[in-house]
Structures are given as structure tokens and as C-alpha cells.
Design a protein around this motif. Structure first.
Motif, short mmCIF file in Angstrom:
data_model
loop_
_atom_site.label_atom_id
_atom_site.label_comp_id
_atom_site.label_asym_id
_atom_site.label_seq_id
_atom_site.Cartn_x
_atom_site.Cartn_y
_atom_site.Cartn_z
N ILE A 202 -50.50 55.40 17.81
CA ILE A 202 -50.71 55.74 16.42
C ILE A 202 -52.17 55.44 15.79
O ILE A 202 -52.57 54.51 16.34
CB ILE A 202 -49.74 54.45 15.62
CG1 ILE A 202 -48.24 54.82 16.11
CG2 ILE A 202 -49.96 54.60 14.08
CD1 ILE A 202 -47.46 53.80 15.56
N TYR A 263 -45.20 62.17 15.12
CA TYR A 263 -44.97 60.67 14.92
C TYR A 263 -44.10 59.88 14.55
O TYR A 263 -43.93 58.95 15.23
CB TYR A 263 -46.46 60.55 13.92
CG TYR A 263 -47.76 60.91 14.34
CD1 TYR A 263 -48.12 60.60 15.89
CD2 TYR A 263 -48.63 61.38 13.63
CE1 TYR A 263 -49.26 60.62 16.32
CE2 TYR A 263 -49.94 61.67 13.85
CZ TYR A 263 -50.26 61.01 15.51
OH TYR A 263 -51.68 61.67 15.77
N TYR A 270 -44.15 53.51 12.89
CA TYR A 270 -44.80 54.40 12.29
C TYR A 270 -45.05 53.93 10.85
O TYR A 270 -44.08 53.94 10.13
CB TYR A 270 -44.64 55.81 12.55
CG TYR A 270 -45.85 56.70 11.99
CD1 TYR A 270 -46.93 56.74 12.87
CD2 TYR A 270 -45.84 57.28 10.70
CE1 TYR A 270 -48.09 57.71 12.41
CE2 TYR A 270 -46.94 58.31 10.41
CZ TYR A 270 -47.83 58.45 11.31
OH TYR A 270 -49.09 59.08 11.02
#
Length: 282
Positions: A202, A263, A270
Motif C-alpha cells: 500500500i 488494492y 486499504y
């Protein structure tokens, strides 16, 4: 059907090399190895003992076709617009009427636009050589023709009108041009402060304030790219540039949404407030 006897700690990359030895025409980057015929391609670094297979595994092979390196693709894509635009800027013969051959425009915005356009693509070339890291080293050879048609064609279309002897400057004059230049330069400068990582993780902002946009969007590189072309559109007040900006924005939005979804799927923690490309909008 081929049978290979390998160690449990063997990687997919090693299996590709073994397949290449028995079938030289299928070099490793041309191969797609999958656990399921309709599944996703396995990564070269995937280890057999970490995959959901037993002592005997069945893999499916797919030929990806002739491949070309991403570096070569980007260098070709970006060199073309740089050279093509300069040909129109210097008004080489057979573009405009003979009396305009190798003449220069009387409008300073035309020269400014050439510097901005050239800087943009020189920056891209340098990033390709020294900054970018690619998770996949190659792409299908056929894609380079499609990509070059897009970049080269739009560069010629924009350059023809911006450097045309009958080109007229923006309606609001110097104020509009200066505002556009500030927007273009700010976006370019901000994009210089982003970094590329080959590690899948991330992205988070750092102490560098220019990375704080990661708090709001997943793909700030596309956000900044859009900003620079909006600035160039405002600077030149040229319809082909505006059309290129819109088409580019649509394509970058597709890419940004895809990356944003990946993601969200890959990382449970996230940040939920992030948008793909435009904060709080898109």
C-alpha cells in the motif's frame, strides 16, 4: 502433455526455462503458466510448494505471442511525439505552404508550448530509463503499433494547429497563458516527487508534502498527468489538445479504477477514503 520432475521449492520461472529448452520457440516471457485453463497467469517467483497443488501438479500453458520489453515500448512511444512535434515547430518542408518553410511563429505562446511539450516527453524518457520499475518485463509486440498510433497521431494533430502560421493565441492573452503555465509546472514538479516501487504494498504519504496526495487518491501519477494536460490545453486553447486530454483522462480513469480495485481486493486495510484518480469524485 509434458511431464517434468522438479523439486518442491522450484519456481514457475524454472519450469518456464525447462519448457523453453524443449520448445525453443516459446521463450519464458512468451509463456503463460496457469493452474486453471481460464485462470490467471502465475508469477515467475511463485514456488510450487506454496501453490495449492499436491505431489503431482497439472499446469496449463498459453502462448502470449511475440513479446517486446516495456522499456523499448515506452522509449518508442515517447520519442515519436518529441520528434514529430519539433518537426512542426521548425516547419520543415511539405507540412505548410512553401513560403513558411523553416520560419518561426510570432506568438511567444507557441514557443512556450514547444518547450512544455518537449520537457514533458524528455521527462518521460528519463523516467523510463532511470526511474520506472515494471512488474512485467514485456508486453505483446502488436501493442506497440496501437500505442504508437495513439501517441504519434495525437502529437502530429496537436502540433499541426499549434504551430500553424494562422494560429491565434488564447482569448484572454498573457493572463491565461501564465495561469496555464503555473498549472503545468506545478503538476510536473509534483509528479517528480513520486516514487516507484517494485514491491507490492500500500503506498502511503511520507514527510514529503508532495506525497500527501496519497491520502486522497490511489493513482496520483494519473492525477498529475491530467493536471499537466489541462494546463497545456488552457495554454494553447487548441481543440486537438483538449480532445487528447479528454481521451487520455478516460483511459487513465479505466487504469486507475482497475488498480484501485486490485488494492481493495488485495489489502483488507486499504484506506477507505481514497478515490482512484480524482479526490472524492472518481
Amino acid at each position: 502433455i509434458l511431464h517434468y520432475q522438479v523439486e518442491p521449492n522450484a519456481t514457475i520461472g524454472e519450469i518456464k526455462s525447462m519448457f523453453h529448452k524443449s520448445h525453443p520457440q516459446f521463450y519464458p516471457t512468451r509463456q503463460s503458466i496457469r493452474l486453471d485453463a481460464k485462470g490467471k497467469s502465475l508469477k515467475d517467483e511463485d514456488v510450487l510448494q506454496h501453490l495449492p497443488v499436491g505431489t503431482t501438479a497439472t499446469f496449463y500453458f498459453r502462448d502470449l505471442g511475440a513479446q517486446i520489453s516495456w522499456v523499448t515500448v515506452f522509449l518508442t512511444e515517447y520519442t515519436g511525439p518529441l520528434v514529430i512535434y519539433l518537426m512542426f515547430y521548425f516547419r520543415v518542408p511539405f507540412i505548410y505552404a512553401p513560403k513558411y518553410d523553416f520560419t518561426t511563429s510570432k506568438h511567444w505562446v507557441v514557443h512556450l508550448a514547444c518547450m512544455c511539450h518537449s520537457f514533458h516527453y524528455v521527462k518521460r524518457l528519463l523516467e523510463t530509463l532511470f526511474v520506472h520499475r515494471f512488474s512485467h518485463g514485456t508486453m505483446p509486440l502488436r501493442n506497440i503499433f496501437k500505442n504508437c498510433t495513439y501517441y504519434w497521431g495525437f502529437a502530429a494533430w496537436m502540433a499541426y494547429y499549434i504551430n500553424h502560421p494562422l494560429y491565434t493565441p488564447p482569448i484572454y492573452g498573457e493572463q491565461q497563458i501564465r495561469l496555464a503555465l503555473i498549472l503545468f509546472l506545478v503538476r510536473i514538479f509534483l509528479s517528480l516527487n513520486l516514487y516507484c516501487s517494485k514491491t507490492r504494498k500500500i503506498p502511503y504519504p511520507t514527510k514529503n508534502p508532495f506525497t500527501w496526495i496519497f491520502l486522497l487518491v490511489s493513482c496520483p501519477n494519473y492525477t498529475y498527468e491530467l493536471g499537466s494536460w489541462l494546463g497545456f490545453t488552457l495554454m494553447t486553447q487548441c481543440l486537438p489538445v483538449a480532445f487528447f486530454t479528454v481521451v487520455g483522462f478516460v483511459q487513465m480513469t479505466v487504469w486507475a479504477k482497475g488498480k484501485h480495485r486490485s488494492y481493495l481486493k488485495e489489502f483488507r486495510d486499504y484506506p477507505p477514503l481514497r478515490s482512484p484518480i480524482l479526490p472524492f469524485v472518481l
